[in-house]
Design an enzyme around this catalytic site. Sequence first.
Site, PDB file in Angstrom:
ATOM      1  CB  CYS A 108      -0.949   0.160   1.111  1.00  0.00           C
ATOM      2  SG  CYS A 108      -2.311  -1.163   1.270  1.00  0.00           S
ATOM      3  CG  HIS A 117      -1.047   1.801  -4.778  1.00  0.00           C
ATOM      4  ND1 HIS A 117      -1.667   0.837  -6.104  1.00  0.00           N
ATOM      5  CD2 HIS A 117      -1.993   2.687  -4.788  1.00  0.00           C
ATOM      6  CE1 HIS A 117      -2.341   1.365  -6.586  1.00  0.00           C
ATOM      7  NE2 HIS A 117      -2.883   2.555  -5.719  1.00  0.00           N
ATOM      8  CD  GLU A 118      -2.416   5.044  -1.859  1.00  0.00           C
ATOM      9  OE1 GLU A 118      -2.419   6.001  -2.858  1.00  0.00           O
ATOM     10  OE2 GLU A 118      -3.215   4.361  -1.944  1.00  0.00           O
ATOM     11  CB  ILE A 119       5.560   6.345  -2.315  1.00  0.00           C
ATOM     12  CG1 ILE A 119       5.398   6.439  -0.989  1.00  0.00           C
ATOM     13  CG2 ILE A 119       6.533   6.758  -3.005  1.00  0.00           C
ATOM     14  CD1 ILE A 119       6.400   5.660  -0.190  1.00  0.00           C
ATOM     15  CG  LEU A 160       2.166  10.980  -2.887  1.00  0.00           C
ATOM     16  CD1 LEU A 160       3.051  10.806  -1.568  1.00  0.00           C
ATOM     17  CD2 LEU A 160       1.414  12.050  -3.089  1.00  0.00           C
TER      18      LEU A 160
END
Length: 163
Positions: free
Chosen positions: A130, A133-135, A138
């Site tokens: 997770c 995925h979020e980095i 960004l």
Amino acid sequence: MAIRTILKYPDPGLSRPCEPVTVFDAALTALADDLLDTMRAAPGVGITAAHVGVFTRLVVLELSKESGASFYANPEILLSSEELMRHTEGSVSMPGANDEVERPKRIRFRYQDLTGVVHEEDAEGFYSICMQHEIDQLDGIFWLKRLSRLKRDRLLRKWGKGK
């Protein structure tokens, strides 16, 4: 706190790299609270400010209701394991679409909390997936870019029919 409009794929904002958080104030906390409400309404387990068109490096994760939400400003990966794992991923910006992505099983990352204090953490398994995925989001890397061209094309055809 408010539910914000989520950018939907293929919005070009989903490919836009985000700027670092430099001011840790009430406005940042309000954005974080809005992101949490928006993510829960979607529903999802992770969201970035970029998903709502605010191009700043802020992530919210809530991997379970029991553990609660966590907020990460300016997260960056410091180390990644050579050992990989596959996990099904999707996005609040592309409801109903998902596929398996392979990523490092463990990472060490650095981030700031909503007051600006720097932290380092190790993440493994689902948490690691997770956060990576979020980095990526960004950095302007939408999760589809982690799929082979064949898998991506197949998923886009299937997703397009379901809209």
